[in-house]
Motif scaffolding. Structure first.
Motif, PDB file in Angstrom:
ATOM      1  N   LYS A 100       2.601  -6.328   3.267  1.00 33.76           N
ATOM      2  CA  LYS A 100       2.040  -7.422   4.059  1.00 33.76           C
ATOM      3  C   LYS A 100       3.125  -8.464   4.317  1.00 33.76           C
ATOM      4  N   ASP A 101       3.090  -9.042   5.513  1.00 40.03           N
ATOM      5  CA  ASP A 101       4.024 -10.126   5.812  1.00 40.03           C
ATOM      6  C   ASP A 101       3.454 -11.448   5.289  1.00 40.03           C
ATOM      7  N   LYS A 102       4.150 -12.554   5.543  1.00 40.51           N
ATOM      8  CA  LYS A 102       3.727 -13.856   5.015  1.00 40.51           C
ATOM      9  C   LYS A 102       2.396 -14.328   5.595  1.00 40.51           C
ATOM     10  N   ASN A 103       1.953 -13.705   6.709  1.00 45.49           N
ATOM     11  CA  ASN A 103       0.656 -14.036   7.312  1.00 45.49           C
ATOM     12  C   ASN A 103      -0.460 -13.088   6.874  1.00 45.49           C
ATOM     13  N   GLY A 104      -0.143 -12.180   5.948  1.00 43.04           N
ATOM     14  CA  GLY A 104      -1.141 -11.243   5.443  1.00 43.04           C
ATOM     15  C   GLY A 104      -1.395 -10.036   6.331  1.00 43.04           C
ATOM     16  N   GLN A 105      -0.485  -9.761   7.285  1.00 41.01           N
ATOM     17  CA  GLN A 105      -0.636  -8.624   8.193  1.00 41.01           C
ATOM     18  C   GLN A 105       0.168  -7.429   7.668  1.00 41.01           C
ATOM     19  N   TRP A 106      -0.412  -6.251   7.786  1.00 40.02           N
ATOM     20  CA  TRP A 106       0.293  -5.050   7.354  1.00 40.02           C
ATOM     21  C   TRP A 106       1.439  -4.752   8.316  1.00 40.02           C
ATOM     22  N   GLN A 107       2.606  -4.473   7.755  1.00 43.95           N
ATOM     23  CA  GLN A 107       3.787  -4.130   8.533  1.00 43.95           C
ATOM     24  C   GLN A 107       3.846  -2.619   8.736  1.00 43.95           C
ATOM     25  N   LYS A 108       4.644  -2.173   9.693  1.00 43.14           N
ATOM     26  CA  LYS A 108       4.791  -0.739   9.962  1.00 43.14           C
ATOM     27  C   LYS A 108       5.238  -0.033   8.683  1.00 43.14           C
ATOM     28  N   SER A 109       4.556   1.046   8.358  1.00 45.47           N
ATOM     29  CA  SER A 109       4.861   1.774   7.128  1.00 45.47           C
ATOM     30  C   SER A 109       6.220   2.468   7.218  1.00 45.47           C
ATOM     31  N   GLU A 110       6.822   2.677   6.056  1.00 43.20           N
ATOM     32  CA  GLU A 110       8.122   3.334   5.953  1.00 43.20           C
ATOM     33  C   GLU A 110       8.029   4.511   5.000  1.00 43.20           C
ATOM     34  N   ASN A 111       8.679   5.594   5.372  1.00 43.24           N
ATOM     35  CA  ASN A 111       8.792   6.757   4.509  1.00 43.24           C
ATOM     36  C   ASN A 111       9.622   6.353   3.286  1.00 43.24           C
ATOM     37  N   LEU A 112       9.189   6.749   2.088  1.00 43.65           N
ATOM     38  CA  LEU A 112       9.907   6.382   0.866  1.00 43.65           C
ATOM     39  C   LEU A 112      11.207   7.158   0.673  1.00 43.65           C
TER      40      LEU A 112
ATOM     41  N   LEU B 254       0.853  -1.183   0.000  1.00 40.89           N
ATOM     42  CA  LEU B 254       0.000   0.000   0.000  1.00 40.89           C
ATOM     43  C   LEU B 254       0.888   1.231   0.000  1.00 40.89           C
ATOM     44  N   LEU B 255       0.692   2.114  -0.963  1.00 41.34           N
ATOM     45  CA  LEU B 255       1.354   3.422  -1.009  1.00 41.34           C
ATOM     46  C   LEU B 255       0.338   4.463  -0.575  1.00 41.34           C
ATOM     47  N   TYR B 256       0.750   5.433   0.236  1.00 43.87           N
ATOM     48  CA  TYR B 256      -0.199   6.451   0.682  1.00 43.87           C
ATOM     49  C   TYR B 256       0.546   7.667   1.229  1.00 43.87           C
ATOM     50  N   THR B 257      -0.208   8.715   1.513  1.00 43.10           N
ATOM     51  CA  THR B 257       0.349   9.951   2.053  1.00 43.10           C
ATOM     52  C   THR B 257       0.072  10.045   3.541  1.00 43.10           C
ATOM     53  N   LYS B 258       1.114  10.419   4.285  1.00 43.30           N
ATOM     54  CA  LYS B 258       0.986  10.799   5.702  1.00 43.30           C
ATOM     55  C   LYS B 258       1.323  12.291   5.749  1.00 43.30           C
ATOM     56  N   TYR B 259       0.526  13.030   6.453  1.00 46.24           N
ATOM     57  CA  TYR B 259       0.723  14.474   6.525  1.00 46.24           C
ATOM     58  C   TYR B 259       1.409  14.857   7.830  1.00 46.24           C
ATOM     59  N   ASN B 260       2.504  15.610   7.719  1.00 43.84           N
ATOM     60  CA  ASN B 260       3.264  16.124   8.864  1.00 43.84           C
ATOM     61  C   ASN B 260       3.630  15.043   9.880  1.00 43.84           C
ATOM     62  N   ALA B 261       4.085  13.902   9.398  1.00 39.51           N
ATOM     63  CA  ALA B 261       4.511  12.812  10.282  1.00 39.51           C
ATOM     64  C   ALA B 261       5.862  13.149  10.903  1.00 39.51           C
ATOM     65  N   GLU B 262       6.129  12.573  12.076  1.00 37.95           N
ATOM     66  CA  GLU B 262       7.385  12.853  12.789  1.00 37.95           C
ATOM     67  C   GLU B 262       8.617  12.531  11.954  1.00 37.95           C
ATOM     68  N   ASP B 263       8.577  11.443  11.194  1.00 38.22           N
ATOM     69  CA  ASP B 263       9.731  11.077  10.374  1.00 38.22           C
ATOM     70  C   ASP B 263       9.625  11.602   8.942  1.00 38.22           C
ATOM     71  N   GLY B 264       8.702  12.550   8.731  1.00 40.45           N
ATOM     72  CA  GLY B 264       8.505  13.114   7.396  1.00 40.45           C
ATOM     73  C   GLY B 264       9.546  14.160   7.032  1.00 40.45           C
ATOM     74  N   LEU B 265       9.591  14.482   5.741  1.00 44.32           N
ATOM     75  CA  LEU B 265      10.519  15.497   5.242  1.00 44.32           C
ATOM     76  C   LEU B 265       9.858  16.867   5.129  1.00 44.32           C
TER      77      LEU B 265
END
Length: 187
Positions: free
Chosen positions: A159-171, A138-149
């Motif tokens: 998703k991991d091998k169990n189909g669970q969403w993993q913690k998102s990462e800034n691109l 999933l690609l998406y926008t986070k607004y004014n996130a702490e780790d944002g630029l």
């Protein structure tokens, strides 16, 4: 070719189109009333038009209805190849002002919207999600996130091998800047 206004367009707002993978349904967001006999704008809902083949004309707009649409605003529909629906909704039951929700398609109808967890949503703003064709990222926008630029940045969650969403990462700074990045698409 020269752009042409779609025949159902009128004085209401039509936003954020998403063409199904088979090219036979065009999803969008609009504040048009549910019925042509009403002239008062509605909140933003997800709508679609359809056609029998790519050379046929589009149908009249069809409201996706309950349980997807609510008394709140729904925005930015995006679908997997198997028609699972992801979208942004402003709801008091969310984690923040704008959050990303998911509706499972069972072949006949959509499930009730499910709020994606805190690996994706936060107390801030998450919006304009694009789901991969195979439902794996999933690609998406986070607004004014702490780790944002700065402003809004694009994030990815896988998703991991169990189909669970993993913690998102800034691109990162190859994609993101101090300005607003939004409305991602991956081909």
């Amino acid at each position: 070719t020269t752009p042409q206004l779609l025949p159902f367009s009128n004085s209401y707002n039509y936003l954020e189109p998403f063409l199904s993978y088979d090219g036979l349904k065009l999803y969008f967001v609009s504040d048009r009333p549910l019925y042509n006999s009403i002239s008062v704008r509605k909140d933003y809902d997800i709508w679609y038009v359809e056609r029998s083949d790519i050379n046929s004309p589009w149908s009249v707009p069809i409201n996706l209805g309950i349980p997807v649409n609510s008394k709140y605003d729904e925005f930015y529909p995006t679908l997997t190849e198997n028609k699972h629906l992801y979208f942004t909704m402003e709801s008091p039951s969310g984690l923040g002002k704008d959050d990303i929700y998911f509706c499972l398609w069972n072949g006949k109808e959509y499930s009730k919207p499910q709020l994606l967890d805190s690996n994706i949503n936060s107390s801030g703003y998450e919006f304009n999600a694009f789901i991969s064709k195979d439902d794996s990222f999933l690609l998406y926008t986070k607004y004014n996130a702490e780790d944002g630029l700065g402003s809004g940045d694009l994030y990815i969650s896988k998703k991991d091998k169990n189909g669970q969403w993993q913690k998102s990462e800034n691109l990162g700074n190859i994609i993101n800047t101090k300005y607003m990045e939004y409305c991602p698409f991956y081909d």
